[in-house]
Design a protein around this motif. Structure first.
Motif, PDB file in Angstrom:
ATOM      1  N   LYS A  67       0.914  -1.169  -0.015  1.00 43.53           N
ATOM      2  CA  LYS A  67       0.164  -0.027  -0.111  1.00 43.53           C
ATOM      3  C   LYS A  67       0.760   1.212  -0.059  1.00 43.53           C
ATOM      4  CE  LYS A  67      -4.191  -1.458  -0.233  1.00 43.53           C
ATOM      5  NZ  LYS A  67      -5.034  -1.128  -1.086  1.00 43.53           N
ATOM      6  N   ILE A  68       0.297   2.189  -0.624  1.00 43.49           N
ATOM      7  CA  ILE A  68       1.256   3.651  -0.740  1.00 43.49           C
ATOM      8  C   ILE A  68       0.026   4.584  -0.540  1.00 43.49           C
ATOM      9  CG2 ILE A  68       3.069   2.950  -2.459  1.00 43.49           C
ATOM     10  CD1 ILE A  68       1.277   3.909  -4.537  1.00 43.49           C
ATOM     11  N   SER A  69       0.632   5.788   0.232  1.00 53.72           N
ATOM     12  CA  SER A  69      -0.414   6.866   0.461  1.00 53.72           C
ATOM     13  C   SER A  69      -0.426   7.694  -0.589  1.00 53.72           C
ATOM     14  CB  SER A  69       0.269   7.647   1.873  1.00 53.72           C
ATOM     15  OG  SER A  69       1.486   8.338   1.300  1.00 53.72           O
ATOM     16  N   LYS A  70      -1.335   8.771  -0.390  1.00 55.69           N
ATOM     17  CA  LYS A  70      -1.783   9.841  -1.421  1.00 55.69           C
ATOM     18  C   LYS A  70      -0.567  10.743  -1.652  1.00 55.69           C
ATOM     19  CE  LYS A  70      -3.875  12.427   2.224  1.00 55.69           C
ATOM     20  NZ  LYS A  70      -5.417  13.196   2.685  1.00 55.69           N
ATOM     21  N   TYR A  71       0.308  10.815  -0.609  1.00 55.07           N
ATOM     22  CA  TYR A  71       1.279  11.842  -0.734  1.00 55.07           C
ATOM     23  C   TYR A  71       2.419  10.987  -1.604  1.00 55.07           C
ATOM     24  CZ  TYR A  71      -1.097  14.175   3.035  1.00 55.07           C
ATOM     25  OH  TYR A  71      -2.056  14.865   3.711  1.00 55.07           O
ATOM     26  N   GLN A  72       2.337   9.828  -1.361  1.00 56.38           N
ATOM     27  CA  GLN A  72       3.361   9.093  -2.068  1.00 56.38           C
ATOM     28  C   GLN A  72       3.257   9.162  -3.547  1.00 56.38           C
ATOM     29  OE1 GLN A  72       3.399   5.249   0.213  1.00 56.38           O
ATOM     30  NE2 GLN A  72       5.348   5.980   1.012  1.00 56.38           N
ATOM     31  N   ILE A  73       1.785   9.205  -4.054  1.00 58.55           N
ATOM     32  CA  ILE A  73       1.356   9.089  -5.015  1.00 58.55           C
ATOM     33  C   ILE A  73       1.933  10.351  -6.113  1.00 58.55           C
ATOM     34  CG2 ILE A  73      -0.700   9.584  -6.585  1.00 58.55           C
ATOM     35  CD1 ILE A  73      -0.340   6.603  -6.566  1.00 58.55           C
TER      36      ILE A  73
ATOM     37  N   THR B 130      -3.188   2.310  -3.674  1.00 54.41           N
ATOM     38  CA  THR B 130      -3.374   3.655  -2.738  1.00 54.41           C
ATOM     39  C   THR B 130      -4.218   3.246  -1.594  1.00 54.41           C
ATOM     40  OG1 THR B 130      -4.979   4.385  -4.009  1.00 54.41           O
ATOM     41  CG2 THR B 130      -2.714   5.053  -4.500  1.00 54.41           C
ATOM     42  N   GLU B 131      -3.963   3.627  -0.310  1.00 54.35           N
ATOM     43  CA  GLU B 131      -4.855   3.755   0.764  1.00 54.35           C
ATOM     44  C   GLU B 131      -6.058   4.236   0.617  1.00 54.35           C
ATOM     45  OE1 GLU B 131      -2.394   5.040   3.494  1.00 54.35           O
ATOM     46  OE2 GLU B 131      -1.133   3.201   4.064  1.00 54.35           O
ATOM     47  N   GLU B 132      -6.150   5.558  -0.223  1.00 48.04           N
ATOM     48  CA  GLU B 132      -7.271   6.300  -0.405  1.00 48.04           C
ATOM     49  C   GLU B 132      -7.378   6.555  -2.095  1.00 48.04           C
ATOM     50  OE1 GLU B 132      -8.136   9.049   3.077  1.00 48.04           O
ATOM     51  OE2 GLU B 132      -6.098   9.153   2.597  1.00 48.04           O
ATOM     52  N   PRO B 133      -8.078   5.712  -2.807  1.00 53.49           N
ATOM     53  CA  PRO B 133      -8.026   5.793  -4.074  1.00 53.49           C
ATOM     54  C   PRO B 133      -8.490   7.208  -4.753  1.00 53.49           C
ATOM     55  CG  PRO B 133      -8.771   3.610  -3.768  1.00 53.49           C
ATOM     56  CD  PRO B 133      -8.782   4.356  -2.329  1.00 53.49           C
ATOM     57  N   LYS B 134      -9.886   7.789  -4.449  1.00 47.87           N
ATOM     58  CA  LYS B 134     -10.176   9.180  -4.769  1.00 47.87           C
ATOM     59  C   LYS B 134      -9.194  10.203  -4.465  1.00 47.87           C
ATOM     60  CE  LYS B 134     -14.979   8.100  -4.327  1.00 47.87           C
ATOM     61  NZ  LYS B 134     -16.452   8.422  -3.791  1.00 47.87           N
ATOM     62  N   LYS B 135      -8.608  10.306  -3.175  1.00 49.39           N
ATOM     63  CA  LYS B 135      -7.631  11.198  -2.935  1.00 49.39           C
ATOM     64  C   LYS B 135      -6.400  10.859  -3.644  1.00 49.39           C
ATOM     65  CE  LYS B 135      -9.459  12.274   1.558  1.00 49.39           C
ATOM     66  NZ  LYS B 135      -9.078  12.287   3.093  1.00 49.39           N
TER      67      LYS B 135
ATOM     68  N   THR C 191      -6.630  12.801  -7.059  1.00 44.49           N
ATOM     69  CA  THR C 191      -6.430  14.029  -6.803  1.00 44.49           C
ATOM     70  C   THR C 191      -5.061  14.610  -6.717  1.00 44.49           C
ATOM     71  OG1 THR C 191      -8.741  14.405  -5.654  1.00 44.49           O
ATOM     72  CG2 THR C 191      -7.222  16.139  -5.242  1.00 44.49           C
ATOM     73  N   TRP C 192      -4.402  13.812  -5.865  1.00 44.32           N
ATOM     74  CA  TRP C 192      -2.797  14.160  -5.864  1.00 44.32           C
ATOM     75  C   TRP C 192      -1.981  13.904  -7.103  1.00 44.32           C
ATOM     76  CZ3 TRP C 192      -0.646  17.113  -1.965  1.00 44.32           C
ATOM     77  CH2 TRP C 192      -1.589  17.176  -0.841  1.00 44.32           C
ATOM     78  N   ALA C 193      -2.450  12.644  -7.787  1.00 47.60           N
ATOM     79  CA  ALA C 193      -1.839  12.673  -8.954  1.00 47.60           C
ATOM     80  C   ALA C 193      -2.084  13.559  -9.853  1.00 47.60           C
ATOM     81  CB  ALA C 193      -2.212  11.056  -9.589  1.00 47.60           C
ATOM     82  N   VAL C 194      -3.122  14.294 -10.235  1.00 43.80           N
ATOM     83  CA  VAL C 194      -3.376  15.458 -10.884  1.00 43.80           C
ATOM     84  C   VAL C 194      -2.530  16.568 -10.306  1.00 43.80           C
ATOM     85  CG1 VAL C 194      -4.897  17.043 -11.388  1.00 43.80           C
ATOM     86  CG2 VAL C 194      -5.711  14.791 -11.622  1.00 43.80           C
ATOM     87  N   TRP C 195      -2.629  16.947  -9.169  1.00 46.80           N
ATOM     88  CA  TRP C 195      -1.489  17.715  -8.497  1.00 46.80           C
ATOM     89  C   TRP C 195      -0.156  17.829  -9.110  1.00 46.80           C
ATOM     90  CZ3 TRP C 195      -2.331  22.610  -6.875  1.00 46.80           C
ATOM     91  CH2 TRP C 195      -3.513  22.810  -6.242  1.00 46.80           C
TER      92      TRP C 195
END
Length: 365
Positions: free
Chosen positions: A2-8, A205-210, A213-217
């Motif tokens: 698993k990876i976090s949204k920040y890691q994405i 990812t732990e939170e796919p929706k977020k 969002t973070w990938a777009v960012w």
């Protein structure tokens, strides 16, 4: 795994920025001249759109990878066939990146070291992080290396402020026109489009929706930095000289000189840039190995790493020189096939069919 949204965010941003700075600015400036920075604005917006579409597709089946849900959407056999272009894409680009990056490392740092040795050493590092840590290990590395990469870019831009001449970006739009500006954005958008790798990464990812969002960012922040760096390159070298330089950003780093005290920082820039290449190669090796393993129903995906590694070495050495690996690959395969088919066409097709199937299933229930 698993990876976090920040890691994405850091994974997408790190894999994007290195090669975008290396390979897209010169062709964009050659096409759009002093308006190339506008090309990068359009390319950034298109890259964000590609990332968003790939993310929305993956959110239809957030617990499955692209290899798995393509078979759900299109059926077993058609779903297995439609991913083949991605295997060709992933394996070929790994070989090209190894060749390009190794030649640059040889040129700037290890001029007497054989190219084959540099390729093998870089490959061993990438294999190590995949075997030991998998996608989690890559995510942790990106959290450490990503900020250093961004800091390197920002410092390079800051130290060149005393070299800029605003009149070199004038006149705006008049000399190029909309057609040239859009054509200049094709190469950078094809690199921003590598964010479609999220179709393989989102299920971890732990939170796919977020995560989307973070990938777009991640793509958006890189697009802003690269646009600013392109603008500064134009103001330092001018459009004519910039278009003739192989690697304008590295030349701008070499151009830095503060009171004859701070000079020759291009070596530091190269070392930090290697971090970006390391993250990019690690991600490509992971998605290739994991994807092929799922496609062939191999339980231990790490066994496939060695096949991908050998193929990568062979593919990196078949190119006679860096010009063929960079220019010919880009013009004959990457732009005419990967961009319209792998980055835009197939994701949009699967997204559209997937939404229809989901809605039909809900109606039937």
């Amino acid at each position: 795994m698993k990876i976090s949204k920040y890691q994405i965010f850091w994974m997408i941003a790190s894999l994007e920025i290195g090669m975008v700075l290396l390979l897209t600015q010169s062709p964009a400036i050659e096409e759009a001249k002093q308006d190339a920075w506008i090309s990068f604005v359009f390319a950034g917006l298109a890259g964000i759109g590609i990332t968003f579409a790939a993310g929305k597709l993956s959110l239809l089946y957030p617990n499955q990878t692209f290899i798995q849900y393509s078979q759900i959407i299109l059926g077993k056999w058609l779903g297995r066939i439609i991913v083949i272009p991605y295997f060709i894409h992933w394996l070929s680009v790994i070989g090209v990146i190894f060749r390009q990056s190794s030649e640059i490392i040889q040129m700037t740092l290890f001029t007497r070291t054989p190219l084959f040795i540099l390729i093998v050493l870089l490959l061993l590092l990438v294999i190590y992080v995949n075997c030991i840590g998998g996608i989690e290990g890559i995510g942790r590395c990106s959290e450490i290396m990503g900020p250093l990469i961004f800091l390197m870019v920002i410092i390079t831009l800051f130290l060149n402020l005393n070299n800029i001449e605003w009149d070199k970006i004038l006149p705006v739009y008049t000399d190029s026109g909309l057609k040239s500006i859009l054509q200049g954005g094709l190469t950078p958008v094809s690199f921003y489009g590598e964010s479609v790798l999220i179709m393989m990464l989102l299920s971890f990812t732990e939170e796919p929706k977020k995560g989307v969002t973070w990938a777009v960012w991640g793509v958006g922040v890189v697009a802003i930095l690269v646009t600013i760096s392109t603008l500064e390159i134009l103001m330092v070298f001018g459009a004519n000289l910039s278009s003739r330089l192989w690697y304008p950003f590295f030349e701008m780093a070499r151009y830095i000189s503060l009171m004859q005290f701070l000079q020759n920082i291009e070596i530091i820039v190269t070392v930090i840039w290697i971090f970006s290449i390391f993250i990019k190669l690690s991600i490509y090796l992971f998605v290739s190995s994991y994807g092929i393993a799922q496609w062939l129903n191999i339980k231990d995906w790490r066994k496939v790493i060695w096949f991908v590694a050998i193929a990568s070495i062979v593919l990196s050495l078949i190119y006679p020189n860096n010009n063929v690996a960079s220019v010919s690959y880009l013009e004959k395969y990457w732009l005419p096939f990967v961009l319209p088919i792998n980055m835009i066409g197939i994701p949009l097709l699967l997204w559209g069919v997937g939404v229809i199937r989901k809605n039909s299933k809900q109606i039937d229930e």
